[in-house]
Design a protein around this motif. Structure first.
Motif, PDB file in Angstrom:
ATOM      1  N   TRP A  26       0.828  -1.188   0.000  1.00 26.64           N
ATOM      2  CA  TRP A  26       0.000   0.000   0.000  1.00 26.64           C
ATOM      3  C   TRP A  26       0.876   1.256   0.000  1.00 26.64           C
ATOM      4  N   ARG A  27       0.374   2.331  -0.574  1.00 32.30           N
ATOM      5  CA  ARG A  27       1.016   3.637  -0.454  1.00 32.30           C
ATOM      6  C   ARG A  27       0.313   4.364   0.686  1.00 32.30           C
ATOM      7  N   MET A  28       1.004   4.447   1.815  1.00 33.83           N
ATOM      8  CA  MET A  28       0.387   4.939   3.042  1.00 33.83           C
ATOM      9  C   MET A  28       1.065   6.223   3.519  1.00 33.83           C
ATOM     10  N   PRO A  29       0.297   7.085   4.215  1.00 36.82           N
ATOM     11  CA  PRO A  29       0.906   8.299   4.776  1.00 36.82           C
ATOM     12  C   PRO A  29       1.869   7.956   5.909  1.00 36.82           C
ATOM     13  N   ARG A  31       3.881  10.472   7.410  1.00 37.31           N
ATOM     14  CA  ARG A  31       3.780  11.612   8.336  1.00 37.31           C
ATOM     15  C   ARG A  31       3.112  12.774   7.606  1.00 37.31           C
ATOM     16  N   TYR A  32       2.631  13.735   8.377  1.00 36.94           N
ATOM     17  CA  TYR A  32       2.027  14.951   7.836  1.00 36.94           C
ATOM     18  C   TYR A  32       2.837  16.156   8.329  1.00 36.94           C
ATOM     19  N   SER A  33       2.577  16.583   9.567  1.00 35.95           N
ATOM     20  CA  SER A  33       3.269  17.751  10.109  1.00 35.95           C
ATOM     21  C   SER A  33       4.623  17.399  10.701  1.00 35.95           C
ATOM     22  N   GLY A  34       4.832  16.132  11.001  1.00 31.97           N
ATOM     23  CA  GLY A  34       6.096  15.713  11.589  1.00 31.97           C
ATOM     24  C   GLY A  34       5.890  14.636  12.626  1.00 31.97           C
ATOM     25  N   ASP A  35       6.838  13.717  12.715  1.00 30.58           N
ATOM     26  CA  ASP A  35       6.699  12.564  13.599  1.00 30.58           C
ATOM     27  C   ASP A  35       6.457  12.969  15.052  1.00 30.58           C
ATOM     28  N   THR A  36       7.279  13.874  15.555  1.00 34.66           N
ATOM     29  CA  THR A  36       7.195  14.229  16.975  1.00 34.66           C
ATOM     30  C   THR A  36       5.897  14.956  17.292  1.00 34.66           C
ATOM     31  N   ALA A  37       5.508  15.888  16.413  1.00 31.24           N
ATOM     32  CA  ALA A  37       4.270  16.636  16.642  1.00 31.24           C
ATOM     33  C   ALA A  37       3.065  15.704  16.634  1.00 31.24           C
ATOM     34  N   GLU A  38       3.050  14.742  15.730  1.00 28.71           N
ATOM     35  CA  GLU A  38       1.926  13.806  15.661  1.00 28.71           C
ATOM     36  C   GLU A  38       1.919  12.870  16.867  1.00 28.71           C
ATOM     37  N   HIS A  39       3.088  12.447  17.275  1.00 30.44           N
ATOM     38  CA  HIS A  39       3.205  11.589  18.466  1.00 30.44           C
ATOM     39  C   HIS A  39       2.650  12.313  19.694  1.00 30.44           C
ATOM     40  N   ALA A 225      -2.412  11.664  11.642  1.00 36.78           N
ATOM     41  CA  ALA A 225      -1.209  10.993  12.133  1.00 36.78           C
ATOM     42  C   ALA A 225      -0.843   9.849  11.193  1.00 36.78           C
ATOM     43  N   GLY A 226       0.450   9.676  10.950  1.00 43.68           N
ATOM     44  CA  GLY A 226       0.919   8.679   9.995  1.00 43.68           C
ATOM     45  C   GLY A 226       1.516   7.453  10.658  1.00 43.68           C
ATOM     46  N   LEU A 227       2.037   6.565   9.815  1.00 50.71           N
ATOM     47  CA  LEU A 227       2.584   5.307  10.300  1.00 50.71           C
ATOM     48  C   LEU A 227       3.810   5.498  11.186  1.00 50.71           C
ATOM     49  N   SER A 228       4.581   6.555  10.952  1.00 53.30           N
ATOM     50  CA  SER A 228       5.817   6.730  11.710  1.00 53.30           C
ATOM     51  C   SER A 228       5.530   6.931  13.190  1.00 53.30           C
ATOM     52  N   CYS A 229       4.615   7.823  13.528  1.00 55.51           N
ATOM     53  CA  CYS A 229       4.339   8.030  14.954  1.00 55.51           C
ATOM     54  C   CYS A 229       3.573   6.853  15.535  1.00 55.51           C
ATOM     55  N   ARG A 230       2.830   6.147  14.703  1.00 54.20           N
ATOM     56  CA  ARG A 230       2.149   4.950  15.199  1.00 54.20           C
ATOM     57  C   ARG A 230       3.169   3.953  15.732  1.00 54.20           C
ATOM     58  N   ASP A 231       4.338   3.884  15.109  1.00 53.37           N
ATOM     59  CA  ASP A 231       5.362   2.946  15.552  1.00 53.37           C
ATOM     60  C   ASP A 231       5.995   3.382  16.869  1.00 53.37           C
ATOM     61  N   THR A 232       6.290   4.675  17.034  1.00 48.72           N
ATOM     62  CA  THR A 232       6.887   5.110  18.301  1.00 48.72           C
ATOM     63  C   THR A 232       5.864   5.041  19.432  1.00 48.72           C
ATOM     64  N   LEU A 233       4.599   5.270  19.112  1.00 45.79           N
ATOM     65  CA  LEU A 233       3.559   5.154  20.137  1.00 45.79           C
ATOM     66  C   LEU A 233       3.438   3.720  20.646  1.00 45.79           C
ATOM     67  N   ARG A 234       3.390   2.770  19.723  1.00 44.03           N
ATOM     68  CA  ARG A 234       3.232   1.364  20.151  1.00 44.03           C
ATOM     69  C   ARG A 234       4.502   0.882  20.853  1.00 44.03           C
ATOM     70  N   LEU A 235       5.668   1.414  20.462  1.00 45.23           N
ATOM     71  CA  LEU A 235       6.909   1.025  21.140  1.00 45.23           C
ATOM     72  C   LEU A 235       6.891   1.505  22.584  1.00 45.23           C
ATOM     73  N   GLU A 236       6.525   2.752  22.823  1.00 38.92           N
ATOM     74  CA  GLU A 236       6.443   3.257  24.191  1.00 38.92           C
ATOM     75  C   GLU A 236       5.459   2.438  25.030  1.00 38.92           C
ATOM     76  N   ALA A 237       4.385   1.979  24.373  1.00 33.15           N
ATOM     77  CA  ALA A 237       3.364   1.201  25.078  1.00 33.15           C
ATOM     78  C   ALA A 237       3.731  -0.272  25.195  1.00 33.15           C
ATOM     79  N   GLY A 238       4.903  -0.658  24.686  1.00 34.79           N
ATOM     80  CA  GLY A 238       5.374  -2.037  24.808  1.00 34.79           C
ATOM     81  C   GLY A 238       4.560  -3.026  24.002  1.00 34.79           C
ATOM     82  N   MET A 239       3.961  -2.574  22.901  1.00 32.05           N
ATOM     83  CA  MET A 239       3.114  -3.448  22.090  1.00 32.05           C
ATOM     84  C   MET A 239       3.937  -4.089  20.980  1.00 32.05           C
TER      85      MET A 239
END
Length: 367
Positions: A26-29, A31-39, A225-239
């Motif tokens: 898939w061609r997926m978003p 990030r938009y405004s930036g990884d940290t801002a979206e996180h 929010a894009g896939l990049s911050c989704r990854d840092t969010l799930r990492l912090e949550a230990g998922m």
């Protein structure tokens, strides 16, 4: 080589200035405004995700429950209609083909949601495994778009758009509902460590629901929010993420997720014998969290070393933590080195950096 697929919200993402990446065909978003801002938006307000790349599979019929009891490690027959359960699809050796969420929509109908990268494998396996039961399998991924609004203000954003009393929507549930006048399957699960909702919609309704959420979320500081911050969010949550913390070479017990394996449910299921054997004794390595005060983050595949420089593990995921302000990582390490507080090192491109073993998750939201 075929071009990557695009969700029906692709033009919306383009208009928002998204940077795209190819993921699971898939061609997926990204990030938009930036990884940290979206996180930070997801942690403090809310983020809006397009997750249409996920796979949706329907199992229905008189023996749908028995079929899924055989196919999955969960006791699907024990899920009440309107509720959901996190589970896994394992092979005969106990290796994890994918981790899944199973929604029981009615007594005789289930919806299985698979990760995009493994959707084809899961579909093929489930189709084969339910074949001996009075149950019907259907890949219904084309019938759904999937949006998610995640964050502490998610309920406040969604509430004006639905007649469903969100205070009554339990965690790990899925209800037939309507949002902005469009029918949806309204779920409350999430992969960010925050409260939030998933909206399974008809593809043709996705843009209208996205717009309605965007307008309702304006006063609540909602961000796409894009896939990049989704990854840092799930990492912090230990998922865990398949291909990192989960794989066909690892069982749920390696990832400290043995609780999802219901060895005592009636009848046999695929992988039961192998998983029962693993359950009898601790695995040689186990999943832990690592933190460091160094600037550079441990990354997937980096070696974990003891004080003598002997390899005792391997990093599975790692990144700077926007919420905590320092790098975090998950890693499989030898059990002798897995106690919280243990000092270890990570080989970061030829240089060692000190890390400390900590309990997972790194971040836990206030209830």
């Amino acid at each position: 080589m075929s071009s990557p697929r695009r969700t029906l919200l692709h033009e919306v993402h383009e208009s928002l200035g998204a940077t795209f990446t190819e993921f699971a065909g898939w061609r997926m978003p990204l990030r938009y405004s930036g990884d940290t801002a979206e996180h930070h938006a997801v942690r403090t307000a809310a983020g809006l995700f397009d997750l249409t790349h996920m796979g949706e599979l329907r199992i229905s019929g008189p023996q749908a429950a028995e079929a899924l009891d055989h196919a999955l490690v969960a006791k699907a027959s024990g899920i009440k209609p309107g509720r959901a359960r996190y589970t896994m699809l394992c092979d005969e050796r106990g290796g994890v083909l994918d981790d899944l969420i199973v929604y029981r929509l009615t007594e005789q109908e289930y919806l299985v949601v698979a990760n995009a990268a493994n959707a084809a494998v899961v579909a093929a396996e489930l189709a084969e495994r339910v074949g001996g039961f009075d149950a019907e399998f259907a890949d219904v991924s084309e019938e759904y778009a999937l949006l998610a609004v995640q964050g502490p203000r998610a309920a406040a954003i969604l509430a004006p758009l639905t007649d469903t009393d969100l205070t009554e929507v339990k965690y790990f549930a899925g209800y037939r509902s309507a949002v902005a006048g469009h029918p949806v399957l309204l779920a409350r699960t999430g992969y960010t460590g925050e409260d939030g909702f998933e909206l399974f919609t008809a593809p043709g309704d996705a843009a209208a629901i996205w717009q309605a959420l965007t307008e309702a979320g304006a006063e609540h500081e909602l961000r796409p929010a894009g896939l990049s911050c989704r990854d840092t969010l799930r990492l912090e949550a230990g998922m865990p993420l398949h291909g990192h913390e989960l794989s066909t070479e690892l069982t749920p017990f390696h990832a400290n997720l043995g609780r999802v394996v219901k060895l005592d449910k009636p009848g046999d299921f695929v992988g039961k014998a192998a998983l029962a054997a693993v359950a009898e004794q601790p695995t040689a390595r186990t999943l832990v969290g690592l933190t460091t005060d160094q600037r550079r983050a441990p990354r997937h595949g980096y070696r974990v070393l003891d004080d003598a420089g002997t390899e005792v593990g391997e990093v599975t995921s790692g990144a700077p933590s926007p919420t905590l302000g320092h790098p975090v990582a998950m890693a499989y390490v030898d059990r002798a080195h897995s106690a919280p507080g243990t000092a270890l090192q990570v080989d970061i491109r030829g240089r060692t950096a000190p890390v400390e073993v900590v309990e997972l998750p790194f971040y836990r939201r206030n209830a």
